[in-house]
Design an enzyme around this catalytic site. Structure first.
Site, PDB file in Angstrom:
ATOM      1  CB  SER A  60      -4.552 -24.270  48.128  1.00  0.00           C
ATOM      2  OG  SER A  60      -4.404 -23.897  46.786  1.00  0.00           O
ATOM      3  CB  SER A 107      -2.675 -23.364  44.038  1.00  0.00           C
ATOM      4  OG  SER A 107      -3.973 -23.288  44.562  1.00  0.00           O
ATOM      5  CE  LYS A 119      -7.136 -24.512  44.510  1.00  0.00           C
ATOM      6  NZ  LYS A 119      -5.879 -25.183  44.186  1.00  0.00           N
TER       7      LYS A 119
END
Length: 459
Positions: A160, A101, A104
Site C-alpha cells: 500500500s 487505502s 487505491k
C-alpha cells in the site's frame, strides 16, 4: 368510608401513573443507548435499491437462512454476489465515510490499463516524492532510482505504498490529472458516494466513499487480469537501493491483506483472491475482499469496526463471507450492484436504480457514450484509457491499453481461469502462513512487530 375509598383510589391512581411513567423511561434509556452507536446523520443514496438507502441493517431472511453473525461492529458493511450483483445484506451501505487505502482500488482500476507495458521503466525524481502525506505507508521507492511499472504496482497492492502511488500518478500525467480521472471513473461506475481528493486514500478534507462504492470498484477491477494478479499476490521482491559499484539487491515485501497472508489471531481465508485493506486515523480500518467457494463468488466490504480486538476488520469480513456462502439462495436480495453508466446507456435505460433526480443531474455531465455498436449490451471496457471510456490518454502516454480491459457483460462471470489461479495460489500459501505464525508464537515473538505495517500505516 366514602372518604377512605376516595383516598385509596387516589393512591392507586398515583401508583398507576408512576408505573406508566417508568415504562417509557426504560424505553427511552434503551433508545439513548442505541443512539450512542455510530449512524449516518443524513439521508443516504438509494443507488442499487431503496433498502440500501435505509439506516441500519438490511436483510431479508428466508426459510433455512442463517442469522447474521453476532458482534458486527463496523459502521458500514455489505455482502454481495460478485457475479449477479445481488446484495445479500448490508448495513448503512451508502454511508459516506473516509475510505483509507481501499480507495487505491479505484486508483488501480483507473490508471493500471493506461500504463502499459508493465516492463516500462521510470526514473524517479525528488519532486515525485515531495508531496506524500506524513506518516504514509511506504514501499521504499527512492529518488534517482529506476523501477518498472510492474515493481510499482506490487508496491501499491502489497505494501500500500503511497510513494509508489505518487510515482505512478506522475507517470499518468500528474496527481491532479489522476484525481480527476479517478473521479470521472467513479461516476462512470455509478459510485456516486465517492469524492476523490488524493489518489492514495490518505486522509483529506471531504474525501469519502462508501461500502457500496468500494464494492463497485473491486467488482470492476477484478475484471482485469493484471488487477486480479496483483490483488492476489502474497509476497514479492522489490528493488532495493543501488549502491555504487555493487549489484542492486531486492528485498521481500508481503501483502498487508491478512486474509491472504494470515497473522497471529487471524488465519488466511479459504478461497480468498484479494482485494485491498486500509487504515488511517480518521477512517479506521477498512477492507474489501473477494472469495470463491463451491462455484460462488462473493464480495464483502467492511468499514471502521469499533471492536477493540486485534484484526477486527478481517474477522468481521470473514464472518460475513461465511454467512454469505451459507445464506446464498436462502435470502431475498435487498439491492443490487449497478452496472456502469455506459452499460446502462447501451441498453437505453435510466442511470442507477434508485438514483434521485439531483444525483442524475449532478453527474449528467460526466456521463459517457454508449457501448460501441455490436457490443450486444456488454459493459464497455471500464478503463479504456485512464478510467473513462472514450477518453484520451494523458499527454505523456502513448502506450495502448492492456488486453485485460476487454468488455465484460452483466451478470459478470468470475469463474475464469485467472480467478481460479488466484484462489488456488492463496490456498497453497495457507499452510506456509500458518506454519510461520506458529513459529512466531513458539519463539515467543511479540505480536506487535508483525502488526506494525497495519497499525502504523496511513494508507
Amino acid at each position: 368510608m366514602p372518604a377512605l375509598k376516595k383516598t385509596v383510589l387516589t393512591v392507586l391512581s398515583a401508583a398507576l401513573l408512576s408505573v406508566s411513567a417508568v415504562c417509557p423511561a426504560g424505553a427511552a434509556d434503551k433508545d439513548k443507548t442505541e443512539d450512542k452507536l455510530p449512524k449516518p446523520t443524513g439521508p443516504m443514496s438509494t443507488v442499487g435499491g431503496a433498502r440500501l438507502g435505509e439506516i441500519g441493517t438490511q436483510v431479508e431472511l428466508g426459510p433455512g437462512a442463517p442469522v447474521l453473525p453476532k458482534g458486527l461492529s463496523a459502521r458500514s458493511w455489505i455482502v454481495a454476489d460478485a457475479e449477479n450483483g445481488q446484495v445479500l445484506a448490508s448495513h448503512n451501505a451508502h454511508w459516506r465515510l473516509p475510505p483509507a487505502s481501499t480507495l487505491k482500488m479505484l486508483f488501480a482500476d483507473t490508471v493500471l490499463p493506461a500504463l502499459q507495458p508493465k516492463t516500462m521503466t521510470h526514473l524517479v525524481t525528488e519532486d515525485e516524492l515531495a508531496d506524500i502525506g506524513e506518516g504514509s505507508s511506504l514501499v521504499g521507492v527512492k529518488e534517482d532510482h529506476s523501477y518498472t511499472v510492474h515493481d510499482l504496482w506490487l508496491g501499491v497492492f502489497l505494501r500500500s505504498g503511497n510513494d509508489a502511488v505518487h510515482v505512478l500518478s506522475e507517470m499518468y500525467g500528474g496527481v491532479p490529472a489522476t484525481v480527476a480521472a479517478m473521479q470521472r471513473h467513479a461516476e462512470e461506475l455509478q459510485a456516486l458516494d465517492t469524492t476523490v481528493v488524493s489518489p492514495d486514500g490518505y486522509d483529506a478534507p471531504h474525501q469519502v466513499s462508501s461500502a457500496y462504492d468500494l464494492t463497485l470498484f473491486a467488482r470492476s477491477g477484478m475484471q482485469k487480469a493484471d488487477f486480479r494478479e496483483y490483488a492476489a499476490t502474497a509476497t514479492a521482491k522489490f528493488p532495493g537501493e543501488q549502491k555504487k559499484g555493487k549489484k542492486r539487491k531486492s528485498f521481500e515485501i508481503q501483502n498487508t491483506n491478512r486474509l491472504i497472508t494470515g497473522d497471529i489471531g487471524v488465519d488466511p481465508y479459504q478461497g480468498i483472491a484479494g482485494v485491498k485493506n486500509g487504515y488511517t486515523t480518521h477512517a479506521g480500518n477498512t477492507f474489501t475482499g473477494i472469495a470463491e467457494r463451491d462455484g460462488k463468488v462473493l464480495l464483502v466490504t467492511v468499514m471502521n469496526p469499533s471492536a477493540e480486538e486485534s484484526h477486527a476488520v478481517y474477522k468481521e469480513a470473514a464472518n460475513l463471507l461465511d454467512w454469505g456462502f451459507s445464506a446464498e439462495g436462502k435470502v431475498t436480495p435487498v439491492g443490487e450492484l449497478v452496472p456502469p453508466k455506459s452499460a446502462v446507456a447501451a441498453k437505453g435505460s435510466e442511470p442507477a436504480a434508485g438514483a434521485d433526480k439531483a444525483e442524475k443531474e449532478k453527474h449528467a455531465a460526466a456521463a459517457t457514450a454508449a457501448a460501441p455498436a455490436g457490443s450486444g449490451g456488454a459493459w464497455t471496457a471500464l478503463s479504456v484509457v485512464g478510467g473513462v471510456p472514450g477518453a484520451s490518454p494523458p499527454p505523456s502516454l502513448t502506450s495502448t491499453p492492456s488486453p485485460s480491459t476487454a468488455p465484460f457483460s452483466s451478470p459478470v462471470t468470475f469463474s475464469s481461469p485467472l480467478l481460479g489461479v488466484a484462489v488456488q495460489a492463496a490456498q497453497t500459501r495457507r499452510s506456509f502462513a500458518l506454519k510461520l505464525i506458529q513459529r512466531r508464537s513458539a519463539m515467543g515473538t511479540p505480536k506487535a512487530p508483525y502488526m506494525l505495517l497495519e497499525a502504523t500505516s496511513r494508507i
